[in-house]
Design an enzyme around this catalytic site. Structure first.
Site, PDB file in Angstrom:
ATOM      1  N   ARG A   9      35.921   0.746  -7.514  1.00  0.00           N
ATOM      2  CA  ARG A   9      36.331   0.391  -6.157  1.00  0.00           C
ATOM      3  C   ARG A   9      37.360  -0.731  -6.215  1.00  0.00           C
ATOM      4  NH1 ARG A   9      30.700   0.731  -6.479  1.00  0.00           N
ATOM      5  NH2 ARG A   9      29.771   2.407  -5.212  1.00  0.00           N
TER       6      ARG A   9
ATOM      7  N   LYS B 249      28.005  -2.493  -6.343  1.00  0.00           N
ATOM      8  CA  LYS B 249      27.152  -2.740  -5.184  1.00  0.00           C
ATOM      9  C   LYS B 249      25.734  -3.081  -5.644  1.00  0.00           C
ATOM     10  CE  LYS B 249      29.535   0.016  -1.688  1.00  0.00           C
ATOM     11  NZ  LYS B 249      29.425   1.135  -0.734  1.00  0.00           N
TER      12      LYS B 249
ATOM     13  N   HIS C 169      40.666   3.656  -1.528  1.00  0.00           N
ATOM     14  CA  HIS C 169      39.733   4.489  -2.301  1.00  0.00           C
ATOM     15  C   HIS C 169      40.371   5.771  -2.828  1.00  0.00           C
ATOM     16  CE1 HIS C 169      36.167   2.275  -2.324  1.00  0.00           C
ATOM     17  NE2 HIS C 169      35.319   3.143  -1.813  1.00  0.00           N
TER      18      HIS C 169
ATOM     19  N   ARG D  91      40.214   6.367  -6.501  1.00  0.00           N
ATOM     20  CA  ARG D  91      38.806   6.574  -6.885  1.00  0.00           C
ATOM     21  C   ARG D  91      38.420   8.037  -6.619  1.00  0.00           C
ATOM     22  NH1 ARG D  91      33.751   3.997  -7.480  1.00  0.00           N
ATOM     23  NH2 ARG D  91      32.091   4.643  -6.077  1.00  0.00           N
TER      24      ARG D  91
ATOM     25  N   HIS E 102      27.265   5.510  -8.122  1.00  0.00           N
ATOM     26  CA  HIS E 102      26.540   6.038  -6.967  1.00  0.00           C
ATOM     27  C   HIS E 102      25.038   6.011  -7.246  1.00  0.00           C
ATOM     28  CE1 HIS E 102      30.186   8.599  -5.464  1.00  0.00           C
ATOM     29  NE2 HIS E 102      30.239   7.357  -5.039  1.00  0.00           N
TER      30      HIS E 102
ATOM     31  N   TYR F  83      32.442  15.566  -4.006  1.00  0.00           N
ATOM     32  CA  TYR F  83      33.639  15.896  -4.784  1.00  0.00           C
ATOM     33  C   TYR F  83      33.623  17.342  -5.280  1.00  0.00           C
ATOM     34  CZ  TYR F  83      34.418  10.905  -4.572  1.00  0.00           C
ATOM     35  OH  TYR F  83      34.611   9.622  -4.106  1.00  0.00           O
TER      36      TYR F  83
END
Length: 296
Positions: free
Chosen positions: A147, A171, A242, A245, A268, A277
């Site tokens: 990110r 995150k 993004h 990414r 994730h 995706y």
């Protein structure tokens, strides 16, 4: 109510270790929620809040033109807040139990074609100080899929060029190790050796990517650079920070990469997030088929 909100925000920051932007989002949502229940519903304690109260607030958001995505985010914030209050025994009930999130249309992410990525990567003038930095940033983003917030948080000590990987804190303060390709390694090495010392001036900093003042590059600073480079590359698609990414993940899957491996590299928590995706790759395959098959 303000004190209870402060306690919840402290819990998100300290105990859950959420990113600052996420915490700010929670706080903003909950401030508007508390303002509504105090001023419109005339509720004085959070124990008085009922399912009907929350539904009235959601109706208020909808009538004020808020999108289903924004309303869903508010519900998530309110639910987390009331669960926290119940757990801390501030209240004796959770009024969000039977409230469902609105169904959202799943928007597929904008993705660049391989040729467009190539055009973008060739724009920075690697004979100039800023060009070396910009080239390193773009190569790193496309090579790792990190990110933008993770990119600008990188320190020199997080980059291990000899071994070909970077250490990234994502995150929830979770660490992940991501491999680097040779082209990204070369671009980063040139930047660190030739450009970063000039940008750093005489400041002492471990920040990897620096602005013209010798400080850590900001998200806004990177966004301005990306928009400028996109325009110079002649790319007409509407890019976001993004986009590289998304392109990284899509191109890996198109070339046969394992979904679990891509999930791990992207950081994730849930594989269902990564699965979007696969929809992108299917759509692109259909597009290629319809454009090039003689009997399509």
């Amino acid at each position: 109510m303000r004190d209870q909100l402060k306690d919840f925000i402290h819990f998100l920051m300290v105990e859950k270790g959420l990113a600052n932007n996420t915490v700010v989002s929670y706080e903003r949502d909950l401030k508007s929620y508390i303002l509504f229940i105090k001023n419109v519903e005339e509720i004085h304690t959070l124990d008085e809040v009922s399912r009907t109260t929350i539904l009235q607030f959601l109706k208020f958001l909808n009538e004020n033109g808020k999108s289903s995505k924004t309303i869903a985010r508010h519900i998530a914030s309110i639910r987390s807040f009331h669960q926290f209050l119940l757990r801390e025994k501030v209240t004796n009930q959770d009024p969000t139990v039977h409230i469902d999130r609105p169904k959202q249309e799943q928007k597929l992410p904008q993705v660049l074609a391989v040729e467009e990525v190539q055009a973008l990567l060739e724009v920075p003038d690697v004979h100039k100080m800023y060009g070396k930095r910009d080239k390193a940033m773009l190569e790193l983003l496309y090579a790792t899929g990190i990110r933008v917030s993770e990119l600008i948080s990188l320190n020199v000590s997080d980059v291990h060029l000899a071994m070909g990987f970077i250490r990234c804190i994502g995150k929830g303060n979770k660490e992940r190790i991501i491999p680097l390709g040779k082209l990204a390694q070369e671009a980063i090495q040139i930047y660190i050796e030739e450009s970063r010392p000039q940008l750093r001036k005489k400041k002492t900093t471990d920040a990897l990517f620096l602005n013209h003042l010798g400080n850590r590059l900001s998200r806004q600073g990177f966004w301005k650079i990306l928009k400028k480079l996109t325009k110079e590359a002649g790319i007409e698609k509407e890019l976001t920070p993004h986009t590289l990414r998304h392109s990284f993940a899509t191109h890996l899957l198109e070339n046969g990469a394992d979904l679990r491996a891509v999930q791990e590299m992207l950081g994730h928590a849930d594989i269902s997030t990564t699965q979007i995706y696969t929809h992108v790759t299917k759509n692109r395959m259909k597009d290629v088929y319809s454009r090039f098959h003689p009997r399509a």
